[in-house]
Design a protein around this motif. Sequence first.
Motif, PDB file in Angstrom:
ATOM      1  N   SER A 172      35.666 -19.294 -27.054  1.00  0.00           N
ATOM      2  CA  SER A 172      35.525 -17.860 -26.807  1.00  0.00           C
ATOM      3  C   SER A 172      34.408 -17.604 -25.795  1.00  0.00           C
ATOM      4  CB  SER A 172      35.222 -17.124 -28.119  1.00  0.00           C
ATOM      5  OG  SER A 172      34.787 -15.801 -27.868  1.00  0.00           O
ATOM      6  N   LEU A 173      33.285 -18.282 -25.964  1.00  0.00           N
ATOM      7  CA  LEU A 173      32.170 -18.110 -25.035  1.00  0.00           C
ATOM      8  C   LEU A 173      32.575 -18.499 -23.621  1.00  0.00           C
ATOM      9  CD1 LEU A 173      29.148 -17.564 -24.483  1.00  0.00           C
ATOM     10  CD2 LEU A 173      28.727 -19.980 -25.031  1.00  0.00           C
ATOM     11  N   MET A 174      33.266 -19.624 -23.466  1.00  0.00           N
ATOM     12  CA  MET A 174      33.655 -20.071 -22.133  1.00  0.00           C
ATOM     13  C   MET A 174      34.621 -19.091 -21.469  1.00  0.00           C
ATOM     14  SD  MET A 174      32.118 -22.819 -21.142  1.00  0.00           S
ATOM     15  CE  MET A 174      30.628 -22.283 -21.973  1.00  0.00           C
ATOM     16  N   MET A 175      35.527 -18.531 -22.238  1.00  0.00           N
ATOM     17  CA  MET A 175      36.473 -17.565 -21.682  1.00  0.00           C
ATOM     18  C   MET A 175      35.748 -16.331 -21.172  1.00  0.00           C
ATOM     19  SD  MET A 175      39.442 -17.932 -24.613  1.00  0.00           S
ATOM     20  CE  MET A 175      40.494 -16.625 -23.980  1.00  0.00           C
ATOM     21  N   ARG A 176      34.744 -15.898 -21.923  1.00  0.00           N
ATOM     22  CA  ARG A 176      34.023 -14.685 -21.535  1.00  0.00           C
ATOM     23  C   ARG A 176      33.022 -14.957 -20.418  1.00  0.00           C
ATOM     24  NH1 ARG A 176      31.083 -13.306 -25.913  1.00  0.00           N
ATOM     25  NH2 ARG A 176      31.605 -15.193 -27.079  1.00  0.00           N
TER      26      ARG A 176
END
Length: 350
Positions: free
Chosen positions: A115-119
């Motif tokens: 999730s962090l990488m996507m954001r």
Amino acid sequence: MSVSPFDHPFLSGLLGDEEIAGYFSAKADIRAMLAFEAALAEVEAQHGMIPQDAAAHIAEVCNGFEPDLQSLKTATASDGVVAPDLVRQLRKAAGEDAGKYVHFGATSQDVIDTSLMMRLKAAAFILSGRLFAVSSALAKLDERFGSNRLMGRTRMQAAIAITVSDRLRAWQHPLDQYRDRLTQETFPLQFGGAAGTLEKFGPQAAEIRSSLAQALGLTDEPQWQSQRARIAELAGLLSMISGSLGKVGQDVALLAQAGDEIELAGGGGSSAMPHKQNPVAAETLVTLARFNAVQLSGIHQSLVHEQERSGAAWALEWLLLPPMVVATAASLRHALQLIGMIKRLGTIID
């Protein structure tokens, strides 16, 4: 009321950035985690790990799922992470037949880090665009005033005459380099399972991981649960961006202090001295540069991940990285504003 100036009711007007802050909201985080769970189920079905109808149902549920936020808050206080309760709620919503396949083979860190990488990938795109805008504004400033003269100063003392172009080159060049680095930055999937071995998938593990990375628009790399150098490298780049913009702010503030080599339009008001036009944007660039420099030391502390996963070092990233991204975005916003306020720079050479 807020403990953070970045989303404070009025301090956020100076230090915050609503566009970037949105990527670190609970809503954005949950949306990305649900996208991970939906893609995971679909990829596992493609590789014959779970039934196709179960995967389709899980993806459908994820698409419209609204979790109980109070339950997530309560559970996170005991679990240390949000994923266990989110998965519990999602399994219940999917029903008994499909629910048992939700999150199959994954672990909490997989969904949270992905999730962090996507954001971060989305935020980096915005930061890159802002770097281009600031660099372009500096180039236009050079067109207008580049041949004018400035007094070059070394160690805060007058040295020799230089041109405005000389000073602007020192401002612009690092920003172009940072933009090149940011556009080349990769944002990898995190997918390792319980201890980073993807033990549930046997010989298909690497293939499934590659398919999942492709489905989410991330790069395929082996799990990096306890190898956090990529986080430190990105934080270092953020600190360098805000640091170089802080140099611009410091230079402008010093020019404004002398008063004869720069003319600014507008400025901050004073409650006691109405005649003043304080160089607020320039000062804020210095503040944000120093803030990010301090946070970077903490990010380097979070490199110390014990064994296969650390709760302590991992949680430290949550405290430090989002404010660094917002501070960098705010720096770019203030820099563009400050450049637009420059009505005159340097003196005309006779």
